[in-house]
Design a protein around this motif. Structure first.
Motif, mmCIF file in Angstrom:
data_model
loop_
_atom_site.group_PDB
_atom_site.id
_atom_site.type_symbol
_atom_site.label_atom_id
_atom_site.label_comp_id
_atom_site.label_asym_id
_atom_site.label_seq_id
_atom_site.Cartn_x
_atom_site.Cartn_y
_atom_site.Cartn_z
ATOM 1 N N ALA A 110 0.831 -1.203 0.000
ATOM 2 C CA ALA A 110 0.000 0.000 0.000
ATOM 3 C C ALA A 110 0.861 1.246 0.000
ATOM 4 O O ALA A 110 1.907 1.295 0.653
ATOM 5 N N GLU A 111 0.403 2.274 -0.702
ATOM 6 C CA GLU A 111 1.124 3.537 -0.721
ATOM 7 C C GLU A 111 1.087 4.198 0.647
ATOM 8 O O GLU A 111 2.041 4.851 1.067
ATOM 9 N N SER A 112 -0.022 4.017 1.379
ATOM 10 C CA SER A 112 -0.156 4.562 2.730
ATOM 11 C C SER A 112 -0.576 3.431 3.671
ATOM 12 O O SER A 112 -1.768 3.218 3.905
ATOM 13 N N PRO A 113 0.386 2.683 4.221
ATOM 14 C CA PRO A 113 0.036 1.563 5.097
ATOM 15 C C PRO A 113 -0.809 1.963 6.300
ATOM 16 O O PRO A 113 -1.690 1.206 6.724
ATOM 17 N N LEU A 114 -0.569 3.145 6.851
ATOM 18 C CA LEU A 114 -1.336 3.566 8.028
ATOM 19 C C LEU A 114 -2.795 3.813 7.675
ATOM 20 O O LEU A 114 -3.703 3.455 8.435
ATOM 21 N N THR A 115 -3.050 4.429 6.514
ATOM 22 C CA THR A 115 -4.431 4.645 6.078
ATOM 23 C C THR A 115 -5.137 3.312 5.878
ATOM 24 O O THR A 115 -6.290 3.129 6.301
ATOM 25 N N ARG A 118 -5.930 1.740 9.287
ATOM 26 C CA ARG A 118 -7.051 2.431 9.937
ATOM 27 C C ARG A 118 -8.384 2.007 9.323
ATOM 28 O O ARG A 118 -9.325 1.643 10.037
ATOM 29 N N GLU A 119 -8.482 2.057 7.999
ATOM 30 C CA GLU A 119 -9.729 1.694 7.338
ATOM 31 C C GLU A 119 -10.072 0.225 7.579
ATOM 32 O O GLU A 119 -11.236 -0.123 7.835
ATOM 33 N N TYR A 120 -9.074 -0.613 7.511
ATOM 34 C CA TYR A 120 -9.265 -2.058 7.637
ATOM 35 C C TYR A 120 -9.717 -2.421 9.054
ATOM 36 O O TYR A 120 -10.688 -3.169 9.237
ATOM 37 N N THR A 121 -9.023 -1.903 10.055
ATOM 38 C CA THR A 121 -9.367 -2.213 11.439
ATOM 39 C C THR A 121 -10.761 -1.722 11.776
ATOM 40 O O THR A 121 -11.538 -2.417 12.449
ATOM 41 N N THR A 122 -11.101 -0.535 11.317
ATOM 42 C CA THR A 122 -12.434 0.015 11.561
ATOM 43 C C THR A 122 -13.505 -0.900 10.976
ATOM 44 O O THR A 122 -14.520 -1.192 11.637
ATOM 45 N N ARG A 138 -10.092 4.952 0.929
ATOM 46 C CA ARG A 138 -9.031 4.898 -0.082
ATOM 47 C C ARG A 138 -8.730 3.451 -0.470
ATOM 48 O O ARG A 138 -8.452 3.155 -1.636
ATOM 49 N N TYR A 139 -8.809 2.548 0.503
ATOM 50 C CA TYR A 139 -8.483 1.146 0.258
ATOM 51 C C TYR A 139 -9.653 0.202 0.519
ATOM 52 O O TYR A 139 -9.793 -0.812 -0.163
#
Length: 261
Positions: A110-115, A118-122, A138-139
């Protein structure tokens, strides 16, 4: 000083066919947790967790970690919900970025692993809570997804973290954090403070659980004393749970288990 919750780790340098003997040995002791690693390109975390839960009766099984780029979040939630329903209260689900080079090897970096995390865990947390989820991030993109077999209570969900932003995210979104490096006492204190800051900022109640891995050479003398001293040191620095593992060249956890039991 009271000891933290103690566990051992089945390292991915051991073959899958060695797992059953280890699971049964752990389950026959009072060691509380058995942790499994999903390293690329070794054993799969869901498959080994399912087997470990089936071969045991009381030990908690932690998956550390499921790299989030590798699985759609709906699939991860389905798998974790199934494990939790099969073995209620014995699943600890760990999510993490994954080793970025490995993610690149499989075309999933991923270009932004933190994003992504966050989206995945939520999304996974909401699905495990039995919610219907719409997401257009975004993902992560989900359209009215809900689990048919959500668990009565969700499994414990932790994030693997070493850096500040991910530690803060663990406090904000998860039940706890898994410190996957060989963390010393000073680093553990710092990590715990950041995770608790994330929890406080989120407005969620309760303290996050801090779990740390600890590597120990099983060949050294007085292994029982070494493990106890290490556990006490890490507990004093803020660890709620410590999972011990052997070295790359000596991955068998049985000497550690014998010393802990």
């Amino acid at each position: 000083m009271s000891l933290p919750t103690l566990g051992v780790i089945f390292r991915p340098q051991s073959p899958p066919e060695a797992l059953r003997e280890i699971v049964e040995a752990v389950d026959a002791t009072d060691v509380a947790e058995l942790w499994l690693w999903e390293d690329c390109f070794s054993e799969g975390g869901i498959a080994t967790a399912a087997a470990a839960l089936a071969w045991s009766e009381r030990v908690k099984v932690g998956i550390g970690l499921l790299p989030v780029p590798l699985r759609n979040p709906a699939l991860a939630a389905m798998e974790l919900a199934t494990l939790e329903r099969l073995a209620p209260g014995r699943v600890i689900a760990g999510l993490g970025h994954g080793v970025l080079d490995w993610m690149g090897q499989v075309g999933a970096r991923a270009e932004s692993p933190l994003t992504l995390l966050r989206e995945y865990t939520t999304a996974v947390r909401a699905l495990l809570d039995g919610e219907k989820v719409d997401a257009d991030g975004r993902y992560v993109k989900l359209d009215g997804v809900a689990l048919d077999w959500a668990p009565q209570a969700p499994p414990e969900l932790v994030l693997g973290a070493t850096r500040e932003k991910t530690l803060r995210l663990a406090g904000e979104l998860a039940d706890g954090v898994l410190l996957v490096g060989d963390t010393d006492a000073e680093a553990l204190r710092s990590a715990r403070a950041i995770v608790e800051e994330g929890r406080a900022a989120s407005g969620r109640d309760g303290l996050p659980r801090v779990i740390t891995y600890a590597e120990v050479d099983p060949a050294q003398p007085d292994l029982r004393g070494v493990l106890r001293a290490r556990a006490e040191e890490l507990a004093a620095a803020g660890a709620d749970a410590v999972a011990f593992h052997g070295t790359f060249d000596a991955p068998d956890p049985r000497p550690l288990l014998d010393a802990l039991a």
